[in-house]
Design a protein around this motif. Structure first.
Motif, short mmCIF file in Angstrom:
data_model
loop_
_atom_site.label_atom_id
_atom_site.label_comp_id
_atom_site.label_asym_id
_atom_site.label_seq_id
_atom_site.Cartn_x
_atom_site.Cartn_y
_atom_site.Cartn_z
N LYS A 277 0.81 -1.22 0.00
CA LYS A 277 0.00 0.00 0.00
C LYS A 277 0.84 1.27 0.00
N GLU B 218 -6.14 9.90 -0.86
CA GLU B 218 -5.70 8.60 -1.37
C GLU B 218 -5.32 7.66 -0.22
N LYS C 137 -4.23 4.63 -0.49
CA LYS C 137 -3.10 3.77 -0.89
C LYS C 137 -2.11 4.60 -1.70
N ARG D 253 -0.69 3.48 -5.21
CA ARG D 253 -1.55 3.27 -6.38
C ARG D 253 -0.91 3.88 -7.63
#
Length: 456
Positions: free
Chosen positions: A134, A234, A236, A239
């Motif tokens: 992550k 966000e 994560k 990403r």
């Protein structure tokens, strides 16, 4: 009680090793089959790769090695022509996969451009190697201090530097810290929004704005405003970056192209190497002086010929299934998704006089590239239907889901539609569906319930 000897006649289906292998090959994806064939070529010295043209192959008896050698000496082993894709044909853009951008490399590049104490930067490099999928820091500061022999002050200083890097939220220890870092980097230090992140994230996820408003002594509208900001952060940071997780390549087994007013199915001949039998081993069988060598070669030859035959059978089955899908779903290929008809494994199995399990294996993890280069999972052509009250025709579940999605998109967000409301509207349109089925489709579309969609 006594012992007795009785003769009983019964029918049993016993799958031989060859049958099991044939089934296994059928259900492999193009990528899996390619890997398997390459592995077999390494382990079976009889097999070799050879570039050959396509034509119809002769029949032969695998048990008759003399016949096989005679057949191979003609150099005419070729795969059946399924309107094979030629080298000059257009190649789908999905064939080319861009090089993955590594998150850790991206972080290290930024660290290398920083000016600061070398020991702090070294700790940052260690943190970059300790990120999870992550983008969170997977080790504690205490462990870092112990592992690197640095002071707690130095590790905290390094963490502050590390968390200032791009992407925002990188190096957080948990979700709350990740969101807080992003707010800080964006210059937002509102005490109430920080309080919502630290204490009321679960309530926010459930859209329980009134409870949060009561706790913070603010209006529901203000809570909703804060919630919108938080939901746009966000969770994560990794990403969009390659994190080392398995990447699944999509390789189409076939192409369906429209020429004039007719569709043509072309099997992807680039998926596998062309297999042939090594000439050296043909000579060993012809010689027959070394019995042990001949037996070894016969065993390997048997395996090689069975693999070649099974691959050909797999290709034939997939081709026939696609032919039948094209026949049933012609309107889909002509006009688009909304014309997808209800179609089950049973329908195709009956039309081809095959078992449903064979069709299921034939479409497992297989893709087809259609006219505009769009790559579609073959399984997506199969969908159940619900009877329409208008004309009695079945409507595919895909189109029903599309209707539900459109209804939710156009609803009054202050009074979102309940599952029962959606069900009633669909019933009025002649679609015979229950509230429970609506709820099931809504969840599959990842649409929240009406209470969680409500805006204040």
């Amino acid at each position: 009680m006594n012992f007795g000897l009785n003769l009983v006649q019964e029918q049993k289906l016993i799958m031989t090793q060859e049958m099991q292998m044939s089934v296994k090959l059928l259900q492999m994806s193009a990528q899996e089959l390619g890997q398997y064939v390459n592995k077999e070529m390494q382990e079976n010295p009889v097999l070799e790769e050879k570039n050959i043209q396509n034509s119809k192959s002769d029949n032969y008896d695998v048990s008759d090695y003399k016949q096989i050698i005679k057949y191979l000496d003609k150099d005419v082993y070729k795969t059946k022509n399924y309107s094979a894709k030629n080298d000059g044909d257009e190649v789908s853009p999905f064939y080319y996969i861009a090089e993955e951008k590594s998150l850790k490399d991206y972080i290290k590049q930024q660290i290398g451009e920083l000016a600061g104490e070398s020991d702090v930067l070294n700790i940052c490099k260690y943190m970059a190697e300790s990120l999870d999928a992550k983008g969170y820091l997977a080790v504690s500061l205490q462990d870092i201090c112990k592992e690197l022999g640095v002071s707690n002050k130095k590790s905290e200083e390094a963490l502050k530097v590390f968390q200032s890097l791009d992407p925002e939220g990188i190096g957080a220890r948990n979700l709350r810290e990740c969101l807080t870092i992003q707010l800080y980097n964006q210059g937002m230090d509102d005490e109430k929004i920080c309080k919502i992140i630290s204490d009321y994230l679960e309530l926010l996820a459930e859209n329980k704005y009134s409870e949060i408003a009561r706790e913070l002594k603010i209006s529901i509208g203000e809570v909703q405003k804060y919630g919108d900001i938080i939901k746009n952060l966000e969770p994560k940071p990794s990403r969009g970056f390659y994190t080392g997780e398995t990447v699944k390549y999509v390789v189409p087994d076939a192409y369906i192209n429209k020429i004039d007013d007719e569709y043509f199915i072309s099997m992807n001949e680039d998926v596998l190497p062309k297999l042939n039998i090594n000439n050296l081993y043909k000579e060993i069988i012809k010689d027959e002086k070394d019995v042990e060598a001949v037996e070894y070669v016969k065993d390997k030859l048997n395996s090689a010929m069975f693999l070649i035959k099974s691959i050909e059978q797999r290709k034939n089955t997939v081709y026939r299934v696609l032919e039948e899908i094209l026949e049933v779903q012609r309107e889909y290929f002509d006009s688009g998704e909304e014309f997808l008809k209800p179609m089950t494994l049973k329908i195709i199995a009956n039309n081809l006089e095959m078992h449903e399990s064979t069709i299921s294996r034939a479409i497992r993890e297989k893709y087809v590239s259609i006219n505009n280069g769009k790559v579609v999972k073959i399984k997506d052509f199969f969908t159940n239907g619900i009877t329409s009250g208008i004309g009695g025709d079945d409507i595919s579940t895909l189109n029903i889901k599309k209707n539900i999605k459109e209804m939710v998109a156009s609803e009054d967000t202050k009074k979102p539609m309940s599952d029962q409301n959606i069900c009633n509207r669909l019933n009025i349109e002649g679609i015979n569906i229950s509230r429970r089925t609506v709820a099931k489709y809504r969840e599959e579309l990842e649409i929240k319930s009406s209470s969680k969609r409500k805006r204040f």
